[in-house]
Scaffold this active site. Structure first.
Site, PDB file in Angstrom:
ATOM      1  N   LYS A  45       0.646  -1.584   0.608  1.00 46.73           N
ATOM      2  CA  LYS A  45       0.261  -0.111   0.091  1.00 46.73           C
ATOM      3  C   LYS A  45       0.561   1.101   0.028  1.00 46.73           C
ATOM      4  O   LYS A  45       1.760   1.713   0.303  1.00 46.73           O
ATOM      5  CB  LYS A  45      -0.671  -0.314   1.044  1.00 46.73           C
ATOM      6  CG  LYS A  45      -1.833   1.601   1.593  1.00 46.73           C
ATOM      7  CD  LYS A  45      -2.706   1.270   0.244  1.00 46.73           C
ATOM      8  CE  LYS A  45      -3.745   3.108   1.256  1.00 46.73           C
ATOM      9  NZ  LYS A  45      -4.438   3.245   0.444  1.00 46.73           N
ATOM     10  N   ASN A  77     -13.990   4.633  -5.072  1.00 41.64           N
ATOM     11  CA  ASN A  77     -13.100   4.552  -3.460  1.00 41.64           C
ATOM     12  C   ASN A  77     -12.734   5.774  -2.945  1.00 41.64           C
ATOM     13  O   ASN A  77     -12.280   6.732  -3.780  1.00 41.64           O
ATOM     14  CB  ASN A  77     -11.818   3.866  -3.090  1.00 41.64           C
ATOM     15  CG  ASN A  77     -10.371   3.989  -3.316  1.00 41.64           C
ATOM     16  OD1 ASN A  77     -10.313   4.384  -2.524  1.00 41.64           O
ATOM     17  ND2 ASN A  77     -10.460   3.273  -5.225  1.00 41.64           N
ATOM     18  N   CYS A 139      -3.715   8.148  -7.920  1.00 38.59           N
ATOM     19  CA  CYS A 139      -4.333   8.373  -7.186  1.00 38.59           C
ATOM     20  C   CYS A 139      -5.206   9.600  -8.157  1.00 38.59           C
ATOM     21  O   CYS A 139      -4.763  10.731  -7.904  1.00 38.59           O
ATOM     22  CB  CYS A 139      -4.126   8.566  -6.018  1.00 38.59           C
ATOM     23  SG  CYS A 139      -4.544   6.509  -5.069  1.00 38.59           S
ATOM     24  N   LYS A 177       3.235   3.417 -11.893  1.00 37.82           N
ATOM     25  CA  LYS A 177       1.470   3.271 -12.194  1.00 37.82           C
ATOM     26  C   LYS A 177       0.900   4.015 -12.793  1.00 37.82           C
ATOM     27  O   LYS A 177       0.899   5.555 -12.604  1.00 37.82           O
ATOM     28  CB  LYS A 177       1.377   3.106 -10.544  1.00 37.82           C
ATOM     29  CG  LYS A 177      -0.229   2.855 -11.339  1.00 37.82           C
ATOM     30  CD  LYS A 177      -0.443   1.781  -9.273  1.00 37.82           C
ATOM     31  CE  LYS A 177      -2.249   1.089  -9.636  1.00 37.82           C
ATOM     32  NZ  LYS A 177      -2.687   0.491  -8.286  1.00 37.82           N
ATOM     33  N   ASN A 204      -4.771   2.324 -12.560  1.00 38.69           N
ATOM     34  CA  ASN A 204      -5.453   2.877 -11.174  1.00 38.69           C
ATOM     35  C   ASN A 204      -6.264   3.192 -11.609  1.00 38.69           C
ATOM     36  O   ASN A 204      -7.040   3.546 -12.496  1.00 38.69           O
ATOM     37  CB  ASN A 204      -4.688   4.042 -10.856  1.00 38.69           C
ATOM     38  CG  ASN A 204      -4.387   4.197  -9.189  1.00 38.69           C
ATOM     39  OD1 ASN A 204      -5.313   4.058  -8.717  1.00 38.69           O
ATOM     40  ND2 ASN A 204      -3.091   4.191  -8.822  1.00 38.69           N
ATOM     41  N   CYS A 385     -27.639  -9.600 -30.423  1.00 45.31           N
ATOM     42  CA  CYS A 385     -28.726 -10.990 -29.709  1.00 45.31           C
ATOM     43  C   CYS A 385     -27.613 -12.518 -28.985  1.00 45.31           C
ATOM     44  O   CYS A 385     -28.304 -12.524 -27.951  1.00 45.31           O
ATOM     45  CB  CYS A 385     -29.169 -11.812 -30.766  1.00 45.31           C
ATOM     46  SG  CYS A 385     -27.659 -11.669 -31.847  1.00 45.31           S
TER      47      CYS A 385
HETATM   48  C1  LIG Z   1      -9.483   0.988  -2.022  1.00 48.51           C
HETATM   49  C2  LIG Z   1      -8.666   0.947  -2.445  1.00 48.51           C
HETATM   50  C3  LIG Z   1      -7.327   1.968  -2.358  1.00 48.51           C
HETATM   51  C4  LIG Z   1      -6.574   2.434  -3.411  1.00 48.51           C
HETATM   52  N1  LIG Z   1      -5.801   2.961  -2.385  1.00 48.51           N
HETATM   53  C5  LIG Z   1      -3.996   2.642  -3.467  1.00 48.51           C
HETATM   54  C6  LIG Z   1      -2.787   2.977  -3.275  1.00 48.51           C
HETATM   55  O1  LIG Z   1      -3.022   3.110  -2.783  1.00 48.51           O
HETATM   56  N2  LIG Z   1      -2.203   3.220  -4.292  1.00 48.51           N
HETATM   57  C7  LIG Z   1      -1.958   2.859  -5.483  1.00 48.51           C
HETATM   58  O2  LIG Z   1      -1.091   2.843  -6.841  1.00 48.51           O
HETATM   59  N3  LIG Z   1      -3.504   2.164  -5.723  1.00 48.51           N
HETATM   60  C8  LIG Z   1      -4.399   2.368  -4.919  1.00 48.51           C
HETATM   61  N4  LIG Z   1      -5.917   1.708  -5.571  1.00 48.51           N
HETATM   62  C9  LIG Z   1      -5.927   1.413  -6.932  1.00 48.51           C
HETATM   63  C10 LIG Z   1      -5.683   0.253  -7.397  1.00 48.51           C
HETATM   64  O3  LIG Z   1      -4.132  -0.433  -6.390  1.00 48.51           O
HETATM   65  C11 LIG Z   1      -5.742  -0.354  -7.936  1.00 48.51           C
HETATM   66  O4  LIG Z   1      -5.041  -0.283  -9.781  1.00 48.51           O
HETATM   67  C12 LIG Z   1      -7.601  -0.556  -9.360  1.00 48.51           C
HETATM   68  O5  LIG Z   1      -7.988  -0.694  -8.262  1.00 48.51           O
HETATM   69  C13 LIG Z   1      -7.559  -1.400 -10.312  1.00 48.51           C
HETATM   70  O6  LIG Z   1      -7.863  -2.751  -9.765  1.00 48.51           O
HETATM   71  P1  LIG Z   1      -8.950  -3.464  -9.535  1.00 48.51           P
HETATM   72  O7  LIG Z   1     -10.014  -3.343 -10.643  1.00 48.51           O
HETATM   73  O8  LIG Z   1      -8.068  -4.896  -9.593  1.00 48.51           O
HETATM   74  O9  LIG Z   1      -9.272  -3.414  -8.098  1.00 48.51           O
HETATM   75  C14 LIG Z   1      -6.463   1.260  -4.742  1.00 48.51           C
HETATM   76  C15 LIG Z   1      -7.902   1.094  -4.735  1.00 48.51           C
HETATM   77  C16 LIG Z   1      -9.204   1.542  -3.989  1.00 48.51           C
HETATM   78  C17 LIG Z   1     -10.221   0.123  -4.168  1.00 48.51           C
HETATM   79  S1  SF4 Z   2     -28.767  -8.105 -36.508  1.00 47.17           S
HETATM   80 FE1  SF4 Z   2     -28.228 -10.408 -36.608  1.00 47.17          FE
HETATM   81  S2  SF4 Z   2     -26.742 -10.171 -34.701  1.00 47.17           S
HETATM   82 FE2  SF4 Z   2     -27.625  -8.424 -35.203  1.00 47.17          FE
HETATM   83  S3  SF4 Z   2     -29.229  -8.611 -33.282  1.00 47.17           S
HETATM   84 FE3  SF4 Z   2     -30.117  -8.383 -35.705  1.00 47.17          FE
HETATM   85  S4  SF4 Z   2     -30.096 -10.976 -35.903  1.00 47.17           S
HETATM   86 FE4  SF4 Z   2     -28.304 -10.855 -33.903  1.00 47.17          FE
END
Ligand SMILES: Cc1cc2nc3c(=O)[nH]c(=O)nc-3n(C[C@H](O)[C@H](O)[C@H](O)COP(=O)(O)O)c2cc1C
Ligand code: SF4
Ligand SMILES: Cc1cc2nc3c(=O)[nH]c(=O)nc-3n(C[C@H](O)[C@H](O)[C@H](O)COP(=O)(O)OP(=O)(O)OC[C@H]3O[C@@H](n4cnc5c(N)ncnc54)[C@H](O)[C@@H]3O)c2cc1C
Ligand code: SF4
Ligand code: SF4
Lengths: 432, 484
Positions: A45, A77, A139, A177, A204, A385
């Site tokens: 973290k 968050n 962030c 990052k 991020n 579809c």
């Molecule tokens: C509660 C929370 C806190 C986070 N804190 C940080 C942080 O301190 N540093 C950081 O680089 N990314 C932080 N992130 C971002 C995550 O590392 C990550 O890049 C992001 O959530 C996307 O990945 P995911 O879809 O797997 O969650 C945080 C994410 C969450 C949900």
């Molecule tokens: S056009 Fe063809 S692919 Fe698109 S929703 Fe209608 S049936 Fe499905």
């Protein structure tokens, strides 16, 4: 069992699944348990400079969106970087790395944008025995207002400058990052490369407001009647992350720059997709925040079964889809498919009909007894579809072979030809 | 308690029931030895006696058969609906409730709106949610039945929505400007109530006459107790009457206290919804012996008895018939503590009009079902002691009795071989023993409509009675408007 051991910019780990810098990697207790559960590495973290610790809100810090059965699809968050004293973190890092030498231990950092601050923290990190650092330029909330996080990540010159400082003052591998809160991910990635980054990691979180409290008329999470934007993550952001990873992997200027893929990785399949799109490993946050550390077991068994079935090594998977990630103008306009409904699998819900009839191409017929069939002379193969059908694989796309008649256009399926040579394209210069 | 939920494994259920009965029996003996007042009778006590089961067991047996969904369960259940196009469940509902719409309204946290969607089509949507044989109606048609054999729980969701709204005492409909027209409705069962409500909503004044002391028809006197608990039938009638413009007269029977000709004279239209007040006879010797009773009367008494511990029931009960009434009489006998309950039906099990689900409900409650046997004699001195049956053969030429007979011990016999229309006013054309009506509910007499069990069409279900009452009201309204 396929060999999942991973070497990412010289940092080795028993598998390519790392925990992203976030609450799951916030402290010794968590990280030990994560390693015991099988995670290959963690990005600790984010740490800030020495001084009074960061303060978090004491009200709700998460918002979410859900799918059916309240399955969490997107998390938002407003948490800041670590709110624990620097020295405590550093001691914990040293202890954990000592006890888990085979796991990757990367430390996420975010300090003010001046050379001294970076120089100071880097030495203290090196002391812990950690394997590398990740520069948190991502962030999008709170820290950005203080000139850090995405405030840096949105300015390529700053990225380059800070990365260069880090490479100058430390021998440790350095991952930058990136924030997705930019119009194009390429300039920040290029800047990181110019600064000497060993890798980039992305994404991020994305600036977001998940919902609005309709009683208090405030964005949520609501703190005393008010809300600010947060950072969005989880399954919902995966498509955005995959595109950005792919863009960096395929661009001439960034090709070959190692990528740690992040954003919505929830299953082994998501991980494999990120790796096929060019990521050398993946990082996970929301999925463990939803289901706990144990999901790594499924990721390990799933990826290894897949590699076994494909008779492929982990390295052979990385970047495998990148050559096929092209621009629209490169797509074959003479490629014709038609939707086909499997009557055996169809449960007659009529969703395909409603979708195609109301919003697409009126290409599905519905009979008196609710038999749904595709009209080949109307189907444009849009795939809507397929996407709305509740039964997996009930509607599939059949490809018309070359020479077959497309009943919709009355033309035969021809050879590869894209927009660049298409007669309707004013700027096309046909080869013949 | 084990009888409350129909288990798939009926054998297991019977096993547990036997355990329970034996436990109760020994408990009863112990108590009588120690002179305790708690329980002097058991399932094994001979004759027709009350209090065969402990009070707590009775309370449990007659509690809500399908407990209501809580908010979480409702959300989870609602999430399973696919919001089908031209949904097959709507087609299968006799009142054509927009099921995908109301379920979506539940899923989005607006159960009151969901209730209004339901009630707009079916004003007794609350009762129907409890008593509809959904397994042969909407839920049978649900695409998730085809997909996974587990339909969306439409009935339970309907109950969740209507209960939520009704608990607030909210009546979501208002009357149109009074038209000054008056309509007479005979019978305050589902058909009559649905008709009256729709007419009142359209601004007409409605006067309902019902022969019984309470309104609701079979909702009040017929439906199994565990389907409609907490006096729901009366609460629903009161809620329905909130629309205004409806006057209800109890204890007023057509043919006795009021005559059709007078109604025709005094009102702009008449709707007949008097159900089937008669009961078919067995036509077996000895039928008049005591303790041979109509199943519907037994059920009506049961429904009107708050303290089930005061209800006498036989040790060996035989129920004759193959429909919902037979099942309900048998199951409730068992729930009162009868030791042996047997349903005897004259044709094959597949011909029983009680659904497979209902049959399973009976067998899992410990009721034995004997098919292909018809009663030939009721034996006993003054009271029944045995019923003699002959095996039957169901051939193309009809049902014939074979020479093979058997006897079942019985201290109580319930006849559930169908109800019939009695006292239909003169001048009405009948068809198959019911008042002949067209699709709009018009009878052969101008200005007289009919619907529900007393009329042709429909399946003798609460929900079809509601549909017919509602549709007749629409036709009456169109008729009155055209005349205006
Ligand atoms: C509660 C929370 C806190 C986070 N804190 C940080 C942080 O301190 N540093 C950081 O680089 N990314 C932080 N992130 C971002 C995550 O590392 C990550 O890049 C992001 O959530 C996307 O990945 P995911 O879809 O797997 O969650 C945080 C994410 C969450 C949900
Ligand atoms: S056009 Fe063809 S692919 Fe698109 S929703 Fe209608 S049936 Fe499905
Ligand atoms: C034991 C039993 C269990 C059942 N269980 C179910 C079930 O679980 N689910 C289901 O869907 N259906 C069930 N049914 C069927 C359902 O109850 C009926 O189809 C439905 O009640 C018919 O409604 P109705 O309004 O036509 O008649 P009724 O409900 O019979 O109402 C008729 C009304 O007319 C009154 N009346 C009769 N004669 C006169 C007269 N001469 N003058 C004035 N008023 C008169 C009666 O007092 C009564 O109030 C059951 C029926 C029985 C007998
Ligand atoms: S959406 Fe799928 S299951 Fe539903 S009707 Fe169409 S093909 Fe059948
Ligand atoms: S058929 Fe089932 S899934 Fe479809 S709309 Fe009706 S309840 Fe929902």
């Amino acid at each position: 069992m396929a060999d999942l051991s991973s070497n990412f910019i010289g940092i080795t780990s028993p598998n390519p699944f790392w925990l992203a810098s976030a609450p799951p990697t916030d402290k010794e207790y968590n990280v030990r348990r994560a390693f015991d559960a099988g995670w290959g590495g963690v990005v600790w973290k984010t740490l800030g400079s020495e001084g009074p610790p960061i303060v978090n809100v004491s009200g709700p810090r998460y918002g979410a969106i859900w799918g059916a059965d309240r399955r969490l699809l997107g998390l938002n968050n407003i948490e800041l970087i670590t709110d624990r004293p620097l020295q405590v973190n550093l001691e914990e890092i040293r202890r954990v790395k000592r006890d888990y030498p085979d796991r990757a231990m990367v430390i996420s950092l975010m300090v003010p944008c001046d050379e001294e601050s970076w120089k100071d923290i880097l030495h203290r990190i090196e002391d812990t025995g950690a394997d590398g650092v990740e520069l948190n330029f991502g962030c999008p909330h709170g820290m950005a207002e203080r000139g850090m996080g995405s405030a840096v990540g949105q300015v390529p010159e700053y990225i380059e400058m800070v990365t260069a400082w880090v490479k100058h003052y430390s021998k440790m591998p350095c991952i930058v990052k990136l924030t997705p809160n930019v119009t194009s991910i390429l300039p920040p990635a290029m800047a990181a490369k110019r600064g000497g980054a060993d890798a980039v990691s992305l994404i991020n979180t994305i600036k977001s407001v998940t919902n609005v409290d309709l009683d208090h008329f405030s964005p949520f999470p609501m703190i005393d009647g008010q809300g600010s934007h947060g950072g969005y993550c989880g399954p919902a952001v995966k498509p955005i992350a995959l595109n950005m990873v792919g863009e960096i992997a395929r661009h001439a200027d960034t090709r070959g720059l190692p990528i740690s893929g992040i954003g919505g990785v929830t299953t082994w399949r998501d991980a494999a997709e990120f790796m096929a799109m060019g990521a050398g490993n993946v990082q996970v946050c929301t999925a463990v925040m939803t289901y706990g550390f144990k999901i790594v077991q499924e990721m390990i068994s799933g990826l290894s079964q897949y590699l076994d079935q494909k008779q492929m090594s982990l390295n052979q998977l990385v970047g495998r889809a990148v050559p096929n990630f092209v621009e629209w103008q490169d797509l074959n306009l003479n490629y014709v498919t038609k939707a086909v409904i499997s009557q055996d699998d169809c449960i007659k819900c009529g969703r395909c009909y409603a979708a195609c009839e109301d919003t697409s191409h009126q290409a599905i017929a519905m009979s008196e007894d609710r038999t749904f069939t595709v009209k080949d002379d109307e189907c444009v193969a849009c795939n809507l579809c397929v996407n709305v059908c509740p039964v997996d694989n009930c509607i599939t796309m059949k490809t018309l072979p070359k020479g077959a008649m497309d009943e919709r256009t009355g033309r035969e399926v021809g050879d590869y030809a894209n927009w660049q040579t298409h007669p309707n394209n004013p700027s096309s210069h046909a080869a013949e | 308690m084990l009888e409350r939920k129909v288990t798939k494994n009926s054998a297991l259920a019977i096993f547990y029931l036997l355990i329970k009965i034996s436990t109760c029996a020994s408990l009863g003996q112990k108590n009588s030895k120690t002179g305790s007042l708690a329980l002097s009778n058991s399932p094994l006590t001979p004759g027709i006696v009350a209090g065969r089961l402990p009070v707590a067991a009775l309370a449990d047996n007659f509690a809500d058969h399908t407990p209501p969904l809580d908010r979480h369960e409702a959300r989870v259940a609602a999430d399973r609906c696919y919001f089908c196009h031209d949904a097959p469940c709507i087609t299968a509902c006799p009142t054509s409730i927009d099921i995908p719409l109301f379920i979506r309204q539940i899923a989005t946290g607006t159960p009151d709106a969901a209730a209004k969607t339901i009630l707009a089509q079916n004003i007794l949507g609350g009762m129907c949610a409890r008593v509809c044989p959904t397994e042969t109606l909407c839920e049978e048609a649900c695409v998730r039945e085809a997909a996974e054999g587990k339909p969306v729980e439409i009935g339970s969701l309907q109950r969740f929505a209507t209960d939520t709204l009704m608990a607030k005492g909210v009546h979501p409909f208002t009357r149109a400007t009074p038209t000054g027209r008056k309509v007479a409705v005979v019978g305050a069962g589902p058909a009559g109530l649905a008709c009256a409500h729709r007419l009142a909503m359209k601004g007409h004044d409605v006067v309902i006459s019902d022969a019984r002391p309470k309104a609701g028809g079979l909702n009040e006197y017929g439906i199994a107790s565990y389907k409609s608990t907490n006096d729901f039938a009366q609460a629903e009638v009161e809620w329905l009457l909130q629309i205004g413009g409806i006057t209800l007269h109890h204890g007023k029977a057509l043919g006795r206290d009021v005559q059709l000709a007078d109604l025709q004279k005094d009102y702009d239209a008449v709707f007949l919804g008097m159900g089937l007040a008669g009961v078919n006879a067995l036509r077996a010797g000895g039928e008049e012996k005591s303790n041979v009773q109509n199943a519907v009367d037994f059920i009506a008494t049961l429904r009107q008895t708050a303290d089930k511990a005061t209800l006498p029931i036989g040790r060996d009960v035989v129920v004759i018939g193959g429909g919902m009434t037979a099942v309900d009489a048998a199951v409730q006998s068992k729930l009162l503590g009868a030791e042996n309950v047997t349903i005897v039906y004259r044709r094959g099990q597949e011909k029983m009009s009680a659904s497979g689900y209902e049959q399973e409900h009976a067998t899992s409650a410990g009721v034995r079902i004997v098919c292909n046997a018809a009663p030939v004699a009721v034996h006993g001195d003054a009271a029944v002691s045995e019923v003699e049956f002959a095996y039957t053969e169901d051939t193309a030429n009809g049902l014939t009795l074979t020479a093979q007979t058997f006897r079942l011990k019985a201290d109580q016999v319930f006849k559930a071989i169908g109800q019939s229309l009695t006292g239909a006013p003169d001048g009405l054309t009948l068809s198959g023993g019911k008042i002949a009506t067209d699709a709009a509910g018009r009878t052969s007499l101008a200005g007289v409509w009919a619907g529900g069990d007393c009329a042709t069409g429909g399946d003798d279900l609460t929900v079809t009675a509601v549909a017919e009452g509602r549709d007749a009201a629409e036709d009456i309204h169109a008729h009155l408007s055209a005349r205006a």
